[in-house]
Design an enzyme around this catalytic site. Structure first.
Site, PDB file in Angstrom:
ATOM      1  N   ASP A   1      -4.651   4.100  -7.243  1.00 17.07           N
ATOM      2  CA  ASP A   1      -3.201   4.061  -7.029  1.00 17.07           C
ATOM      3  C   ASP A   1      -2.568   2.882  -7.772  1.00 17.07           C
ATOM      4  O   ASP A   1      -2.117   3.027  -8.895  1.00 17.07           O
ATOM      5  CB  ASP A   1      -2.882   3.983  -5.529  1.00 17.07           C
ATOM      6  CG  ASP A   1      -3.199   5.278  -4.797  1.00 17.07           C
ATOM      7  OD1 ASP A   1      -2.832   6.344  -5.317  1.00 17.07           O
ATOM      8  OD2 ASP A   1      -3.814   5.233  -3.712  1.00 17.07           O
TER       9      ASP A   1
ATOM     10  N   ASN B   1       0.811  -1.220   0.000  1.00 20.79           N
ATOM     11  CA  ASN B   1       0.000   0.000   0.000  1.00 20.79           C
ATOM     12  C   ASN B   1       0.845   1.273   0.000  1.00 20.79           C
ATOM     13  O   ASN B   1       2.077   1.232   0.013  1.00 20.79           O
ATOM     14  CB  ASN B   1      -0.977  -0.009   1.180  1.00 20.79           C
ATOM     15  CG  ASN B   1      -0.265  -0.039   2.528  1.00 20.79           C
ATOM     16  OD1 ASN B   1       0.839   0.477   2.681  1.00 20.79           O
ATOM     17  ND2 ASN B   1      -0.908  -0.647   3.514  1.00 20.79           N
ATOM     18  N   ILE B   2       0.163   2.407   0.019  1.00 18.02           N
ATOM     19  CA  ILE B   2       0.835   3.707  -0.110  1.00 18.02           C
ATOM     20  C   ILE B   2       1.790   3.981   1.044  1.00 18.02           C
ATOM     21  O   ILE B   2       2.802   4.662   0.861  1.00 18.02           O
ATOM     22  CB  ILE B   2      -0.187   4.852  -0.234  1.00 18.02           C
ATOM     23  CG1 ILE B   2      -1.057   4.964   1.030  1.00 18.02           C
ATOM     24  CG2 ILE B   2      -1.048   4.683  -1.479  1.00 18.02           C
ATOM     25  CD1 ILE B   2      -1.931   6.222   1.060  1.00 18.02           C
TER      26      ILE B   2
ATOM     27  N   CYS C   1      -7.524  -2.385  -6.895  1.00 20.72           N
ATOM     28  CA  CYS C   1      -6.829  -2.487  -5.612  1.00 20.72           C
ATOM     29  C   CYS C   1      -7.888  -2.230  -4.551  1.00 20.72           C
ATOM     30  O   CYS C   1      -8.890  -2.941  -4.505  1.00 20.72           O
ATOM     31  CB  CYS C   1      -5.650  -1.513  -5.539  1.00 20.72           C
ATOM     32  SG  CYS C   1      -5.988   0.178  -6.094  1.00 20.72           S
ATOM     33  N   SER C   2      -7.730  -1.209  -3.736  1.00 23.43           N
ATOM     34  CA  SER C   2      -8.784  -0.878  -2.773  1.00 23.43           C
ATOM     35  C   SER C   2      -9.769   0.105  -3.388  1.00 23.43           C
ATOM     36  O   SER C   2     -10.931  -0.213  -3.615  1.00 23.43           O
ATOM     37  CB  SER C   2      -8.168  -0.310  -1.489  1.00 23.43           C
ATOM     38  OG  SER C   2      -7.367  -1.284  -0.847  1.00 23.43           O
TER      39      SER C   2
ATOM     40  N   ARG D   1      -1.544  12.854  -2.723  1.00 22.32           N
ATOM     41  CA  ARG D   1      -0.300  12.089  -2.739  1.00 22.32           C
ATOM     42  C   ARG D   1       0.944  12.990  -2.763  1.00 22.32           C
ATOM     43  O   ARG D   1       1.989  12.645  -2.224  1.00 22.32           O
ATOM     44  CB  ARG D   1      -0.265  11.150  -3.951  1.00 22.32           C
ATOM     45  CG  ARG D   1      -1.384  10.117  -3.966  1.00 22.32           C
ATOM     46  CD  ARG D   1      -1.223   9.080  -2.875  1.00 22.32           C
ATOM     47  NE  ARG D   1      -2.335   8.131  -2.872  1.00 22.32           N
ATOM     48  CZ  ARG D   1      -3.339   8.146  -2.002  1.00 22.32           C
ATOM     49  NH1 ARG D   1      -3.359   9.057  -1.033  1.00 22.32           N
ATOM     50  NH2 ARG D   1      -4.315   7.262  -2.066  1.00 22.32           N
TER      51      ARG D   1
END
Length: 603
Positions: free
Chosen positions: A380, A313-314, A375-376, A421
């Site tokens: 991203d 993840n980020i 992804c979620s 971001r």
């Protein structure tokens, strides 16, 4: 990495370097020709400081602050130095030392930048010089906290190309052969009511009604329904992107969502299964059930195969980049370089992203299966995978204009949260939403360009310029989180596009070895021994590290191309002059050999 002695240290981007060389063309200078200024850029103040250079020690200089940049020029004749830092690059400003500080150069400012460098300035303790500089820098580096506009809205640059016209979604989908009898264009999201982070125009299955789309949206995170990104020109398989299904701990189902994915599968009858790529590690996807998310279970989605791609993840990516910065700035430890690089896990993450994109591209091209990627929230890792897979599959995106369209489409219009971001104009440097997701994507593109040196029309400078202006706030291209926010702020009307700059100077960004090929699929090797740290980006601020110089063959090739263009231009001028004389009855007749000197182009 070889060390090299240096007497001159210029710490600025490649693009800013080009500004200085072409300052007569639209870049103003004042204060005795020491300060470059863009149209709309205003000088705020200047001060004498001591720049604590991490490479050459303390250097006396004068720093100029405008509403766009911090610019320092050394005052010492034996140490020519320039710092040119767009204020948008600044992440944090801190005061160092106190009123009782007695150490040499211990009182001043520490500045942390988003592009992997730190700046330290020592100032005099008397006269509030530090306070004044701190307040001015804070005000203009973080304009959102002071109700000021980001510089992009003040920039008055003019270019001969309008970069905002590069991407037209209707034209791009038409290039792909859409709409067709399986896929239709819908404007259900015209007012961004279906999904406020999606673009206004979407491509969806022909058999799915707008009411079906609304029902599916209730079962997808942030209402980000599965929509088409790309269709294969021959086998008609597709890449579809979306967010995770809202399964939750109780294992909720949505018949419309299940039927909708089946409709997507049926647009391509070459295989019996739809392939779903979940970018997350399996354990993370399971954990997301606790917050209402989840994934497509084989027990429910009978005609689909689910694969997890193990991309983190980020937060993991943010910490990994911090570790990269620790080993590349200000000093590089040669003796432990490989182990230090390995400990950052940065190249491991690059490998996983590339590996995932290769799987997507291969399943579409060779496996002849349509794929769904998520992804979620789908803004991203999803953007990384779809755009890289499309870059591998479609040679159009490997041209300069095609790559700009790819970024506009898969990243900007589909709602990658650039504002969150990157933190444009925002002083909250510790915001948990900050993450180098787009930087990772560009790094992956660079890795591909190293493995396929003739496949891309653009060069390394093109990629670095994009990253420089990801942070600079000079252009409106990367501002805000989604299309609806950009429309609300009239970004295309009130700011300049980065593509205007690039497309007005295309020759600077061209790869001389580019060979245009149609329908060639690129499969990069995503093993650790084929990946490398991008030295010319991550370590460019260190003058002691010898940068990778342009290939002499490449330089000679560029010279020959320029010579060819000059000959072609002269030939056109001579032909024009000859036509004018032939059409003038009073002109004396001349033979073609008299009019046209022999031109040899060396090709």
């Amino acid at each position: 990495m070889a060390s090299a002695p240096t007497s001159k240290y210029n710490s600025h981007s490649l693009e800013n370097e080009s500004i200085k060389r072409t300052s007569r063309d639209g870049v103003n200078r004042d204060v005795g020709e020491t300060l470059p200024r863009l149209p709309g850029e205003i000088r705020i103040t200047d001060k004498e400081v001591i720049y604590i250079c991490p490479f050459n020690g303390p250097i006396k200089g004068r720093v100029y602050i405008t509403n766009y940049r911090l610019y320092l020029r050394s005052l010492e004749t034996d140490s020519a130095l320039i710092l040119d830092v767009p204020l948008g690059v600044i992440s944090r400003i801190e005061k160092m030392g106190g009123a009782t500080s007695r150490g040499e150069n211990s009182y001043g400012l520490d500045i942390t930048c988003k592009d992997l460098r730190n700046l330290r300035f020592a100032l005099k303790q008397e006269g509030h010089s530090r306070r004044d500089m701190f307040e001015i820098l804070t005000r203009y580096a973080f304009p959102l906290a002071h109700s000021l506009p980001i510089f992009a809205f003040l920039n008055e640059e003019k270019f001969n190309v309008d970069g905002w016209t590069v991407y037209n979604p209707v034209e791009e989908y038409r290039r792909q052969g859409l709409p067709n009898h399986h896929w239709r264009i819908t404007f259900i999201n015209k007012c961004y009511k279906l999904c406020d982070t999606y673009p206004a125009l979407l491509v969806v299955p022909y058999r799915a009604s707008d009411e079906d789309l609304r029902r599916v949206a209730t079962f997808r995170s942030r209402n980000r329904i599965p929509v088409l990104s790309w269709i294969h020109p021959e086998n008609k398989t597709v890449i579809v992107r979306c967010s995770q299904p809202l399964v939750g701990m109780s294992g909720k189902r949505n018949k419309e969502d299940e039927r909708y994915l089946d409709v997507i599968r049926e647009t391509n009858r070459q295989v019996n299964k739809l392939t779903i790529y979940d970018a997350r590690p399996n354990v993370n996807a399971v954990a997301n059930k606790a917050t209402g998310g989840g994934y497509e279970s084989d027990d429910v989605y009978h005609n689909a195969e689910l694969f997890f791609l193990d991309i983190h993840n980020i937060h993991v990516m943010r910490e990994s980049l911090k570790k990269v910065k620790d080993i590349v700035y200000p000093n590089v430890e040669e003796s432990h370089w490989l182990s230090s690089l390995e400990s950052t896990h940065w190249l491991e993450h690059i490998k996983l992203v590339l590996t995932g994109a290769i799987q997507v591209a291969d399943r579409v091209s060779s496996g002849k299966s349509s794929v769904v990627v998520h992804c979620s929230d789908g803004w991203d890792r999803t953007a990384q995978l779809t755009s890289l897979a499309m870059l591998m599959l479609d040679s159009f995106y490997r041209s300069i204009e095609g790559f700009e369209i790819l970024v506009q489409k898969e990243w900007i219009s589909f709602g990658h949260k650039f504002a969150s971001r990157i933190g444009h104009g925002d002083k909250n440097h510790a915001d948990a939403d900050r993450s180098p997701i787009f930087l990772q994507f560009i790094d992956c593109v660079w890795q591909m360009s190293k493995q396929f040196p003739t496949a891309f029309e653009f060069n390394e400078r093109f990629l670095i310029t994009i990253l420089d202006h990801l942070y600079s706030c000079r252009f409106g291209t990367f501002l805000y989180n989604c299309e609806s926010a950009r429309e609300k702020q009239k970004v295309t009307e009130r700011t300049v596009s980065l593509w205007s700059l690039i497309n007005s100077n295309k020759d600077k960004f061209k790869n001389p070895f580019y060979t245009k090929e149609i329908n060639r699929v690129l499969y990069p090797v995503a093993s650790m021994r084929h990946l490398e740290l991008w030295v010319n980006y991550y370590i460019r601020w260190n003058p002691r590290i010898k940068q990778q110089q342009p290939n002499p063959v490449e330089q000679r090739y560029m010279e020959l191309l320029a010579l060819r263009d000059e000959y072609i231009k002269r030939l056109d001028e001579l032909q024009l002059a000859n036509s004018a004389k032939l059409s003038d009855p009073s002109a004396s007749p001349s033979s073609p050999s008299q009019m046209m000197p022999h031109v040899q182009t060396h090709f």
